[in-house]
Design a protein around this motif. Structure first.
Motif, PDB file in Angstrom:
ATOM      1  N   PHE A 108     -43.123  21.075   9.909  1.00 60.25           N
ATOM      2  CA  PHE A 108     -42.149  21.275  10.976  1.00 60.25           C
ATOM      3  C   PHE A 108     -42.874  21.310  12.311  1.00 60.25           C
ATOM      4  O   PHE A 108     -43.886  21.990  12.452  1.00 60.25           O
ATOM      5  CB  PHE A 108     -41.399  22.590  10.752  1.00 60.25           C
ATOM      6  N   PRO A 109     -42.354  20.580  13.289  1.00 60.46           N
ATOM      7  CA  PRO A 109     -43.026  20.537  14.590  1.00 60.46           C
ATOM      8  C   PRO A 109     -43.367  21.924  15.152  1.00 60.46           C
ATOM      9  O   PRO A 109     -44.415  22.101  15.758  1.00 60.46           O
ATOM     10  CB  PRO A 109     -42.018  19.814  15.482  1.00 60.46           C
ATOM     11  N   LEU A 110     -42.502  22.909  14.886  1.00 59.04           N
ATOM     12  CA  LEU A 110     -42.793  24.246  15.415  1.00 59.04           C
ATOM     13  C   LEU A 110     -44.064  24.854  14.812  1.00 59.04           C
ATOM     14  O   LEU A 110     -44.743  25.636  15.459  1.00 59.04           O
ATOM     15  CB  LEU A 110     -41.613  25.183  15.155  1.00 59.04           C
ATOM     16  N   GLN A 111     -44.378  24.463  13.563  1.00 58.08           N
ATOM     17  CA  GLN A 111     -45.621  24.960  12.960  1.00 58.08           C
ATOM     18  C   GLN A 111     -46.823  24.396  13.703  1.00 58.08           C
ATOM     19  O   GLN A 111     -47.800  25.084  13.932  1.00 58.08           O
ATOM     20  CB  GLN A 111     -45.709  24.529  11.490  1.00 58.08           C
ATOM     21  N   VAL A 112     -46.727  23.110  14.045  1.00 58.55           N
ATOM     22  CA  VAL A 112     -47.801  22.470  14.800  1.00 58.55           C
ATOM     23  C   VAL A 112     -47.943  23.162  16.147  1.00 58.55           C
ATOM     24  O   VAL A 112     -49.039  23.513  16.587  1.00 58.55           O
ATOM     25  CB  VAL A 112     -47.505  20.966  14.979  1.00 58.55           C
ATOM     26  N   GLU A 113     -46.796  23.418  16.760  1.00 56.63           N
ATOM     27  CA  GLU A 113     -46.797  24.065  18.063  1.00 56.63           C
ATOM     28  C   GLU A 113     -47.480  25.429  17.998  1.00 56.63           C
ATOM     29  O   GLU A 113     -48.293  25.763  18.853  1.00 56.63           O
ATOM     30  CB  GLU A 113     -45.344  24.216  18.519  1.00 56.63           C
ATOM     31  N   SER A 114     -47.176  26.209  16.954  1.00 57.01           N
ATOM     32  CA  SER A 114     -47.766  27.544  16.917  1.00 57.01           C
ATOM     33  C   SER A 114     -49.255  27.480  16.590  1.00 57.01           C
ATOM     34  O   SER A 114     -50.020  28.313  17.038  1.00 57.01           O
ATOM     35  CB  SER A 114     -47.005  28.454  15.954  1.00 57.01           C
ATOM     36  N   ALA A 115     -49.671  26.457  15.827  1.00 56.59           N
ATOM     37  CA  ALA A 115     -51.107  26.304  15.544  1.00 56.59           C
ATOM     38  C   ALA A 115     -51.871  25.978  16.821  1.00 56.59           C
ATOM     39  O   ALA A 115     -52.970  26.482  17.047  1.00 56.59           O
ATOM     40  CB  ALA A 115     -51.334  25.217  14.501  1.00 56.59           C
ATOM     41  N   ILE A 116     -51.291  25.149  17.667  1.00 58.76           N
ATOM     42  CA  ILE A 116     -51.953  24.795  18.920  1.00 58.76           C
ATOM     43  C   ILE A 116     -51.936  25.992  19.871  1.00 58.76           C
ATOM     44  O   ILE A 116     -52.903  26.292  20.543  1.00 58.76           O
ATOM     45  CB  ILE A 116     -51.263  23.582  19.585  1.00 58.76           C
ATOM     46  N   PHE A 117     -50.826  26.700  19.859  1.00 59.73           N
ATOM     47  CA  PHE A 117     -50.643  27.865  20.731  1.00 59.73           C
ATOM     48  C   PHE A 117     -51.725  28.902  20.498  1.00 59.73           C
ATOM     49  O   PHE A 117     -52.261  29.486  21.406  1.00 59.73           O
ATOM     50  CB  PHE A 117     -49.275  28.470  20.427  1.00 59.73           C
ATOM     51  N   ARG A 118     -52.076  29.103  19.217  1.00 60.81           N
ATOM     52  CA  ARG A 118     -53.030  30.156  18.874  1.00 60.81           C
ATOM     53  C   ARG A 118     -54.410  29.889  19.469  1.00 60.81           C
ATOM     54  O   ARG A 118     -55.162  30.783  19.738  1.00 60.81           O
ATOM     55  CB  ARG A 118     -53.144  30.275  17.359  1.00 60.81           C
ATOM     56  N   ILE A 119     -54.755  28.630  19.636  1.00 57.40           N
ATOM     57  CA  ILE A 119     -56.061  28.270  20.162  1.00 57.40           C
ATOM     58  C   ILE A 119     -56.179  28.653  21.620  1.00 57.40           C
ATOM     59  O   ILE A 119     -57.149  29.206  22.071  1.00 57.40           O
ATOM     60  CB  ILE A 119     -56.247  26.735  20.080  1.00 57.40           C
ATOM     61  N   ARG A 129     -34.993  40.215   3.663  1.00 56.24           N
ATOM     62  CA  ARG A 129     -35.143  39.884   5.087  1.00 56.24           C
ATOM     63  C   ARG A 129     -35.420  38.395   5.310  1.00 56.24           C
ATOM     64  O   ARG A 129     -36.016  37.739   4.453  1.00 56.24           O
ATOM     65  CB  ARG A 129     -36.314  40.682   5.672  1.00 56.24           C
ATOM     66  N   LEU A 130     -35.028  37.910   6.465  1.00 59.05           N
ATOM     67  CA  LEU A 130     -35.369  36.552   6.891  1.00 59.05           C
ATOM     68  C   LEU A 130     -36.553  36.647   7.843  1.00 59.05           C
ATOM     69  O   LEU A 130     -36.527  37.439   8.777  1.00 59.05           O
ATOM     70  CB  LEU A 130     -34.199  35.888   7.621  1.00 59.05           C
ATOM     71  N   ASP A 131     -37.571  35.848   7.575  1.00 58.68           N
ATOM     72  CA  ASP A 131     -38.730  35.814   8.464  1.00 58.68           C
ATOM     73  C   ASP A 131     -38.369  35.009   9.715  1.00 58.68           C
ATOM     74  O   ASP A 131     -37.289  34.422   9.795  1.00 58.68           O
ATOM     75  CB  ASP A 131     -39.898  35.152   7.717  1.00 58.68           C
ATOM     76  N   ARG A 132     -39.287  34.965  10.675  1.00 64.19           N
ATOM     77  CA  ARG A 132     -39.059  34.184  11.897  1.00 64.19           C
ATOM     78  C   ARG A 132     -38.619  32.767  11.573  1.00 64.19           C
ATOM     79  O   ARG A 132     -39.138  32.144  10.659  1.00 64.19           O
ATOM     80  CB  ARG A 132     -40.350  34.116  12.716  1.00 64.19           C
ATOM     81  N   PHE A 133     -37.697  32.259  12.350  1.00 68.19           N
ATOM     82  CA  PHE A 133     -37.241  30.883  12.151  1.00 68.19           C
ATOM     83  C   PHE A 133     -38.320  29.932  12.656  1.00 68.19           C
ATOM     84  O   PHE A 133     -38.917  30.178  13.696  1.00 68.19           O
ATOM     85  CB  PHE A 133     -35.912  30.662  12.856  1.00 68.19           C
ATOM     86  N   VAL A 134     -38.577  28.886  11.868  1.00 67.32           N
ATOM     87  CA  VAL A 134     -39.656  27.975  12.263  1.00 67.32           C
ATOM     88  C   VAL A 134     -39.132  26.643  12.757  1.00 67.32           C
ATOM     89  O   VAL A 134     -39.917  25.761  13.092  1.00 67.32           O
ATOM     90  CB  VAL A 134     -40.666  27.735  11.114  1.00 67.32           C
ATOM     91  N   GLY A 135     -37.840  26.465  12.843  1.00 70.11           N
ATOM     92  CA  GLY A 135     -37.321  25.218  13.392  1.00 70.11           C
ATOM     93  C   GLY A 135     -36.062  24.795  12.673  1.00 70.11           C
ATOM     94  O   GLY A 135     -35.390  25.607  12.038  1.00 70.11           O
ATOM     95  N   ARG A 136     -35.767  23.510  12.777  1.00 69.67           N
ATOM     96  CA  ARG A 136     -34.544  22.950  12.220  1.00 69.67           C
ATOM     97  C   ARG A 136     -34.921  21.883  11.195  1.00 69.67           C
ATOM     98  O   ARG A 136     -35.873  21.137  11.396  1.00 69.67           O
ATOM     99  CB  ARG A 136     -33.722  22.300  13.335  1.00 69.67           C
ATOM    100  N   SER A 137     -34.156  21.819  10.115  1.00 73.74           N
ATOM    101  CA  SER A 137     -34.499  20.846   9.078  1.00 73.74           C
ATOM    102  C   SER A 137     -34.318  19.414   9.562  1.00 73.74           C
ATOM    103  O   SER A 137     -34.935  18.498   9.047  1.00 73.74           O
ATOM    104  CB  SER A 137     -33.670  21.090   7.826  1.00 73.74           C
ATOM    105  N   ASP A 138     -33.487  19.228  10.605  1.00 75.04           N
ATOM    106  CA  ASP A 138     -33.309  17.881  11.161  1.00 75.04           C
ATOM    107  C   ASP A 138     -34.648  17.326  11.659  1.00 75.04           C
ATOM    108  O   ASP A 138     -34.853  16.130  11.741  1.00 75.04           O
ATOM    109  CB  ASP A 138     -32.332  17.856  12.351  1.00 75.04           C
ATOM    110  N   ASP A 139     -35.576  18.227  12.039  1.00 79.71           N
ATOM    111  CA  ASP A 139     -36.859  17.798  12.616  1.00 79.71           C
ATOM    112  C   ASP A 139     -37.968  17.709  11.569  1.00 79.71           C
ATOM    113  O   ASP A 139     -39.111  17.444  11.900  1.00 79.71           O
ATOM    114  CB  ASP A 139     -37.343  18.816  13.663  1.00 79.71           C
ATOM    115  N   MET A 140     -37.646  17.994  10.310  1.00 80.17           N
ATOM    116  CA  MET A 140     -38.721  18.100   9.322  1.00 80.17           C
ATOM    117  C   MET A 140     -39.375  16.745   9.004  1.00 80.17           C
ATOM    118  O   MET A 140     -38.715  15.727   8.940  1.00 80.17           O
ATOM    119  CB  MET A 140     -38.195  18.701   8.032  1.00 80.17           C
TER     120      MET A 140
END
Lengths: 432, 143
Positions: free
Chosen positions: A338-349, A318-329
């Protein structure tokens, strides 16, 4: 529920044997019929006859989006045009358009693979499927349409747009399954509220969403607001379109149709395989496509692979949730961020989505990373203690998500640079 | 007996306090008292003004992040030991203070202590029980 049980639940050893045979066949065909591949293989001294194991694929060159553009329109086709029964194209918003083709047999395969995904999400021939993807050169509409017909469901080819009419049809035709992007599903929910339509009064039970990355939080919201079971599916026109991978009713990762595709998860910088379970770039090789085979296509999409057996019985990984694009890494102190990881960390707060900006500097050969977060009324306090606790919470969440300590600075509202209404996410001041 | 205070988020960079006070001046809002709590990156400016709702709105319109919170205004005799007596009562009752700042009222006889407690209801009850004089919001706004 399975569509092709024998194929979907094939023992891994048998599956890998089949993959190897199909891989050898595909490589041989492109080496014979596609000058682009033939020249590359020749230059690198590669002979598909020598393929002995699936690992041998790693010796082969990647195919990039640019290669598709350079060979526009028909340069990468592996069959003569008279054998092509369908053409699709990607829009070309980020460069020239690209064209992909399908043989009669490709359309049959594609339809079956989409039918698998519909089936695994819980759909049956009794369902009434409303396809709100655009019909046209985009593969989403027609891809899902053919799969849904193959399944034997009743298909409403409404295409995209005209939200109020979508809802009217949904009521009148007693739609049971909705196919669109996850963000459009939320727009439909909003419009239902405006129209005074109660989603619980509809026949809607399933939603199959794809074509953009989305989060688990968004799934919860869609499920609650529309009263459905939302599932994720993945595909891209360069490889086929929808039908590459899709979730089963465990709703934990998308089963890859591995009898038709080989996927690799690679570090976007080194292009070596990541450690099992780590995030990397998805690279796909087609195994059965006749008209438009793809060898090691770099999707730029970032995800991780789940290899644990799934309770549903399918043997496909299986493929897990996509976390973004490698162009943004970004690579910070050697860690891929990946910026999306930062986004989800902030989102959780906070539960809302703050504007943020990632700033990377280099001081004394050390990477310094700061995340600026715009303050907002919902997390601004008159008490300094609470404000510090909020900032420390984001820091902890980022450290847990990235394994890196990152400084967090609160800044005034609307003080971060915007680009077309969105904050510019990353500023990398490092000069290497 | 609670008084409305506005708190404004301020980044530590030149001109921000000037910008805030200019907005208040342009809108004819009078500042009664203020305090700044600061860290290396940002500060929280707390203000007691003659019209808190209007002040909050015009600062928000000016792009600032504002919250309106309730605080207690305690009148304390302007003499040695005046504040110690009041704080003694609160300490005895186990009330903890979040923050506090003071100004001297126009007559010059008494000091007004603006206070925020962890448990506001409890703090007010304790203060009323000890006979300490609390200043009403009408009095503060019209001072």
């Amino acid at each position: 529920m399975y569509w092709q049980k024998n194929e979907e639940c094939r023992p891994r050893a048998e599956l890998e044997k089949l993959q190897l045979a199909r891989l050898k066949n595909t490589l041989t065909r492109v080496a014979t019929n596609v000058p682009f591949y033939r020249n590359q293989f020749h230059k690198m001294g590669l002979n598909p006859e020598n393929i002995k194991s699936l690992e041998d694929l790693r010796k082969y060159p990647f195919t990039l989006k640019q290669d598709l553009r350079d060979n526009y329109p028909y340069g990468l086709f592996a069959v003569p045009l008279r054998d092509v029964v369908r053409l699709h194209s990607s829009s070309g918003t980020t460069g020239n358009a690209t064209v992909v083709g399908y043989s009669r047999e490709d359309i049959v395969t594609w339809s079956n693979l989409v039918a698998r995904i519909l089936c695994s999400a819980g759909l049956t021939p009794n369902d009434v499927i409303q396809i709100a993807f655009g019909y046209g050169l985009f593969t989403g509409g027609f891809g899902l349409h053919y799969g849904a017909e193959r399944l034997g469901a009743s298909v409403i080819p409404i295409s995209s747009g005209n939200t109020r009419r979508q809802i009217q049809i949904m009521q009148d035709f007693k739609t049971t399954a909705l196919v669109c992007t996850p963000s459009y599903a939320l727009k439909l929910a909003d419009t239902m509220m405006d129209m005074g339509v109660n989603p619980n009064g509809l026949s809607l039970r399933f939603g199959l969403f794809g074509a953009e990355p989305w989060s688990e939080e968004m799934r919860q919201e869609i499920n609650e607001r529309l009263g459905i079971k939302a599932s994720d599916n993945y595909g891209l026109s360069e490889v086929m379109g929808p039908g590459v991978a899709g979730e089963c009713e465990e709703f934990h990762g998308q089963h890859i149709n591995e009898d038709h595709f080989i996927v690799e998860i690679l570090d976007p910088k080194t292009l070596e395989p990541v450690k099992p379970g780590d995030v990397g770039e998805l690279v796909i090789t087609t195994l059965t496509k006749e008209a438009f085979p793809m060898i090691r296509y770099r999707t730029r999409d970032l995800t991780r692979m789940i290899t644990e057996p799934c309770p549903c019985g399918r043997t496909f990984h299986r493929l897990d949730r996509f976390v973004g694009r490698s162009d943004d890494m970004l690579i910070i102190r050697g860690v891929n961020v990946f910026p999306l990881q930062v986004e989800s960390a902030i989102f959780r707060i906070d539960g809302t989505q703050p504007h943020y900006q990632i700033i990377v500097d280099r001081k004394d050969n050390q990477d310094i990373c700061t995340v600026k977060v715009e303050v907002s009324e919902s997390y601004f306090f008159d008490e300094m203690r609470k404000q510090r606790t909020f900032v420390d919470g984001i820091k902890k969440s980022l450290a847990a998500e990235l394994g890196l300590s990152i400084d967090v600075k609160l800044v005034e509202e609307r003080s971060l640079e915007r680009f077309e209404g969105k904050a510019k996410r990353v500023i990398d001041n490092r000069t290497l | 007996m609670l008084v409305e205070q506005i708190a404004v988020f301020v980044e530590n960079k030149p001109g921000r306090l000037a910008a805030i006070t200019k907005i208040l001046a342009d809108n004819k809002i009078n500042i009664r008292a203020l305090s700044v709590a600061d860290t290396a990156d940002f500060g929280i400016l707390r203000l007691i003004v003659d019209n808190p709702q209007k002040a909050a709105k015009c600062l928000q319109d000016g792009g600032f992040t504002v919250v309106v919170t309730e605080v207690v205004a305690i009148e304390v005799e302007d003499r040695i030991g005046g504040l110690a007596t009041v704080l003694g009562h609160l300490a005895d009752a186990g009330v903890s203070v979040e923050y506090m700042y003071a100004f001297v009222n126009r007559s010059g006889e008494n000091a007004i202590i603006i206070s925020r407690f962890e448990h506001m209801d409890n703090a007010v009850k304790v203060l009323e029980g000890t006979g300490v004089k609390l200043v009403s919001k009408e009095q503060i706004y019209s001072m």
